[in-house]
Scaffold this motif. Structure first.
Motif, PDB file in Angstrom:
ATOM      1  N   GLN A 155       0.828  -1.208   0.000  1.00  0.00           N
ATOM      2  CA  GLN A 155       0.000   0.000   0.000  1.00  0.00           C
ATOM      3  C   GLN A 155       0.862   1.257   0.000  1.00  0.00           C
ATOM      4  O   GLN A 155       0.504   2.259  -0.636  1.00  0.00           O
ATOM      5  CB  GLN A 155      -0.933  -0.008   1.216  1.00  0.00           C
ATOM      6  CG  GLN A 155      -2.046  -1.046   1.124  1.00  0.00           C
ATOM      7  CD  GLN A 155      -2.873  -1.144   2.390  1.00  0.00           C
ATOM      8  OE1 GLN A 155      -2.467  -0.667   3.455  1.00  0.00           O
ATOM      9  NE2 GLN A 155      -4.027  -1.781   2.289  1.00  0.00           N
ATOM     10  N   ASN A 156       2.007   1.202   0.685  1.00  0.00           N
ATOM     11  CA  ASN A 156       2.920   2.339   0.682  1.00  0.00           C
ATOM     12  C   ASN A 156       3.481   2.586  -0.709  1.00  0.00           C
ATOM     13  O   ASN A 156       3.670   3.730  -1.133  1.00  0.00           O
ATOM     14  CB  ASN A 156       4.072   2.111   1.673  1.00  0.00           C
ATOM     15  CG  ASN A 156       3.619   2.195   3.112  1.00  0.00           C
ATOM     16  OD1 ASN A 156       2.643   2.875   3.425  1.00  0.00           O
ATOM     17  ND2 ASN A 156       4.314   1.507   4.002  1.00  0.00           N
ATOM     18  N   ILE A 157       3.770   1.514  -1.435  1.00  0.00           N
ATOM     19  CA  ILE A 157       4.269   1.652  -2.801  1.00  0.00           C
ATOM     20  C   ILE A 157       3.215   2.315  -3.670  1.00  0.00           C
ATOM     21  O   ILE A 157       3.517   3.200  -4.481  1.00  0.00           O
ATOM     22  CB  ILE A 157       4.651   0.274  -3.385  1.00  0.00           C
ATOM     23  CG1 ILE A 157       5.819  -0.322  -2.609  1.00  0.00           C
ATOM     24  CG2 ILE A 157       5.015   0.397  -4.860  1.00  0.00           C
ATOM     25  CD1 ILE A 157       6.207  -1.706  -3.061  1.00  0.00           C
ATOM     26  N   MET A 158       1.961   1.888  -3.502  1.00  0.00           N
ATOM     27  CA  MET A 158       0.887   2.407  -4.341  1.00  0.00           C
ATOM     28  C   MET A 158       0.659   3.902  -4.133  1.00  0.00           C
ATOM     29  O   MET A 158       0.072   4.574  -4.972  1.00  0.00           O
ATOM     30  CB  MET A 158      -0.413   1.637  -4.060  1.00  0.00           C
ATOM     31  CG  MET A 158      -0.344   0.173  -4.446  1.00  0.00           C
ATOM     32  SD  MET A 158       0.113  -0.067  -6.184  1.00  0.00           S
ATOM     33  CE  MET A 158       0.398  -1.823  -6.242  1.00  0.00           C
ATOM     34  N   LYS A 159       1.115   4.426  -2.998  1.00  0.00           N
ATOM     35  CA  LYS A 159       0.947   5.851  -2.722  1.00  0.00           C
ATOM     36  C   LYS A 159       2.005   6.714  -3.403  1.00  0.00           C
ATOM     37  O   LYS A 159       1.879   7.947  -3.438  1.00  0.00           O
ATOM     38  CB  LYS A 159       1.008   6.089  -1.206  1.00  0.00           C
ATOM     39  CG  LYS A 159      -0.152   5.461  -0.425  1.00  0.00           C
ATOM     40  CD  LYS A 159       0.037   5.670   1.060  1.00  0.00           C
ATOM     41  CE  LYS A 159      -1.084   4.979   1.854  1.00  0.00           C
ATOM     42  NZ  LYS A 159      -0.869   5.129   3.330  1.00  0.00           N
ATOM     43  N   LEU A 160       3.045   6.089  -3.935  1.00  0.00           N
ATOM     44  CA  LEU A 160       4.116   6.852  -4.564  1.00  0.00           C
ATOM     45  C   LEU A 160       3.694   7.304  -5.963  1.00  0.00           C
ATOM     46  O   LEU A 160       3.373   6.469  -6.817  1.00  0.00           O
ATOM     47  CB  LEU A 160       5.392   6.006  -4.658  1.00  0.00           C
ATOM     48  CG  LEU A 160       6.038   5.622  -3.326  1.00  0.00           C
ATOM     49  CD1 LEU A 160       7.193   4.662  -3.562  1.00  0.00           C
ATOM     50  CD2 LEU A 160       6.510   6.862  -2.577  1.00  0.00           C
ATOM     51  N   PRO A 161       3.716   8.617  -6.244  1.00  0.00           N
ATOM     52  CA  PRO A 161       3.283   9.107  -7.558  1.00  0.00           C
ATOM     53  C   PRO A 161       4.156   8.617  -8.702  1.00  0.00           C
ATOM     54  O   PRO A 161       3.683   8.480  -9.826  1.00  0.00           O
ATOM     55  CB  PRO A 161       3.361  10.633  -7.410  1.00  0.00           C
ATOM     56  CG  PRO A 161       4.289  10.880  -6.263  1.00  0.00           C
ATOM     57  CD  PRO A 161       4.100   9.723  -5.345  1.00  0.00           C
ATOM     58  N   VAL A 162       5.425   8.327  -8.417  1.00  0.00           N
ATOM     59  CA  VAL A 162       6.330   7.900  -9.483  1.00  0.00           C
ATOM     60  C   VAL A 162       5.841   6.605 -10.126  1.00  0.00           C
ATOM     61  O   VAL A 162       6.012   6.401 -11.340  1.00  0.00           O
ATOM     62  CB  VAL A 162       7.769   7.736  -8.936  1.00  0.00           C
ATOM     63  CG1 VAL A 162       7.848   6.605  -7.929  1.00  0.00           C
ATOM     64  CG2 VAL A 162       8.757   7.525 -10.063  1.00  0.00           C
ATOM     65  N   LEU A 163       5.200   5.733  -9.361  1.00  0.00           N
ATOM     66  CA  LEU A 163       4.694   4.478  -9.905  1.00  0.00           C
ATOM     67  C   LEU A 163       3.591   4.733 -10.929  1.00  0.00           C
ATOM     68  O   LEU A 163       3.599   4.152 -12.023  1.00  0.00           O
ATOM     69  CB  LEU A 163       4.175   3.593  -8.769  1.00  0.00           C
ATOM     70  CG  LEU A 163       3.494   2.292  -9.196  1.00  0.00           C
ATOM     71  CD1 LEU A 163       4.497   1.372  -9.894  1.00  0.00           C
ATOM     72  CD2 LEU A 163       2.876   1.589  -7.997  1.00  0.00           C
ATOM     73  N   TRP A 164       2.662   5.597 -10.608  1.00  0.00           N
ATOM     74  CA  TRP A 164       1.530   5.867 -11.497  1.00  0.00           C
ATOM     75  C   TRP A 164       1.954   6.617 -12.749  1.00  0.00           C
ATOM     76  O   TRP A 164       1.406   6.387 -13.833  1.00  0.00           O
ATOM     77  CB  TRP A 164       0.450   6.622 -10.729  1.00  0.00           C
ATOM     78  CG  TRP A 164      -0.056   5.799  -9.589  1.00  0.00           C
ATOM     79  CD1 TRP A 164       0.185   5.991  -8.261  1.00  0.00           C
ATOM     80  CD2 TRP A 164      -0.837   4.608  -9.677  1.00  0.00           C
ATOM     81  NE1 TRP A 164      -0.396   5.005  -7.505  1.00  0.00           N
ATOM     82  CE2 TRP A 164      -1.045   4.142  -8.349  1.00  0.00           C
ATOM     83  CE3 TRP A 164      -1.391   3.892 -10.737  1.00  0.00           C
ATOM     84  CZ2 TRP A 164      -1.781   2.999  -8.081  1.00  0.00           C
ATOM     85  CZ3 TRP A 164      -2.126   2.755 -10.465  1.00  0.00           C
ATOM     86  CH2 TRP A 164      -2.311   2.319  -9.155  1.00  0.00           C
ATOM     87  N   PHE A 165       2.922   7.510 -12.606  1.00  0.00           N
ATOM     88  CA  PHE A 165       3.421   8.202 -13.791  1.00  0.00           C
ATOM     89  C   PHE A 165       4.233   7.251 -14.671  1.00  0.00           C
ATOM     90  O   PHE A 165       4.281   7.416 -15.890  1.00  0.00           O
ATOM     91  CB  PHE A 165       4.260   9.418 -13.384  1.00  0.00           C
ATOM     92  CG  PHE A 165       3.438  10.639 -13.098  1.00  0.00           C
ATOM     93  CD1 PHE A 165       3.102  11.518 -14.110  1.00  0.00           C
ATOM     94  CD2 PHE A 165       2.963  10.890 -11.818  1.00  0.00           C
ATOM     95  CE1 PHE A 165       2.322  12.637 -13.864  1.00  0.00           C
ATOM     96  CE2 PHE A 165       2.180  12.005 -11.555  1.00  0.00           C
ATOM     97  CZ  PHE A 165       1.855  12.883 -12.573  1.00  0.00           C
TER      98      PHE A 165
END
Length: 302
Positions: A155-165
């Motif tokens: 869940q912490n990873i999913m909060k990182l904007p770099v992943l979604w971009f």
């Protein structure tokens, strides 16, 4: 060979800038604030721009998977080796995982550009994303000795904007969507700013390190894994893979990266001998400059 080593020294110049800045301004410079700026904003530019630099192909897709496979295989061996060499649980945890969490972001991406040029950015960016998953899953598990929820880590990873971009950039890349040159130019400015800031942050962090005690046994074990066992394993595996020489060189170089600051962040969070881990990071960062001769020679062999 001399030019490549000069490129590494040039990269270390920005680390020195961060070190000197922290030495001069001390508490007026907060590396944590710089790190937040880098992780949540500037690395977005770097990832988005980097993943649009070349069309997705099989080698680009396989590169982070091969890196993860090498790390996973090494983890099995380090886990059983640490059980034989260390009696204390915390030392076993550090011995198992510390060498596998390399500095693929702060140092790996800029160094990839210095050695291989801008065409390395998509490869090093994806490897760094994989490394983030390793940090927040395997790293958290071992440093917390299994007491922390892997679900919460994800869940912490999913909060990182770099992943979604990164996902957005891959989608645009897949559908061959071209952005205007003006936008790409602005993204490039942000990307290079991110790389410089990451190196400066590393220098600031290294200045803050205080070596009050040294666990010699742990230092020898972890650095032997990092600079001898892991590169040898990667070099042997890469010999049998049908990849370009640049792709093999990038994977080997990223495997060779010194220990990431993430190690001490996790060690501090879960009280897993953070002072020993801090010493490991500092020493591995210094040793890397000497071992860089070896990795540069190995890259030439591909």
């Amino acid at each position: 060979m001399g030019n490549l080593f000069l490129a590494i020294l040039s990269i270390y110049m920005f680390i020195l800038v961060g070190y000197c800045a922290k030495h001069i301004f001390k508490e007026r410079l907060d590396e944590k604030s710089f790190n937040l700026l880098s992780v949540y904003f500037l690395q977005v530019f770097l990832t988005f721009w980097g993943l649009l630099q070349r069309p997705i192909d099989l080698q680009l897709f396989l590169t982070p998977l091969i890196y993860a496979g090498i790390v996973a295989f090494a983890l099995i061996l380090t886990f059983f080796l640490s059980k034989r060499l260390f009696e204390e649980d915390k030392e076993r945890s550090i011995a198992s995982v510390a060498a596998l969490i390399g500095n693929t972001g702060n140092l790996g991406i800029p160094l990839g550009i210095a050695v291989f040029g801008p065409e390395s950015i998509p490869f090093t960016t994806l490897i760094n994303l994989i490394n983030m998953f390793i940090v927040y899953t395997i790293g958290v598990y071992f440093y917390s000795r299994g007491s922390f929820s892997i679900k919460e880590s994800m869940q912490n990873i999913m909060k990182l904007p770099v992943l979604w971009f990164a996902v957005l950039a891959l989608i645009l890349n897949f559908f061959r969507v071209s952005l205007p040159a003006e936008i790409m130019s602005a993204l490039k400015m942000g990307a290079y700013t991110s790389m410089v800031i990451q190196l400066i942050i590393l220098g600031m962090y290294l200045h803050s390190v205080r070596l009050k005690s040294l666990n010699i046994r742990l230092i020898v074990h972890v650095n032997s894994i990092k600079f001898i066992f892991l590169p040898l394993l990667a070099f042997i595996v890469l010999q049998f893979l049908p990849l370009s020489s640049m792709t093999k060189g990038i994977i080997l170089m990223e495997i060779f990266m010194p220990l990431a600051v993430s190690n001490v962040n996790l060690a501090s969070l879960y009280n897993c001998k953070p002072k020993d881990v801090t010493a490991l990071i500092f020493i591995s960062s210094l040793l890397f400059l000497g071992f860089s001769f070896v990795v540069l020679y190995a890259i030439k062999l591909f």
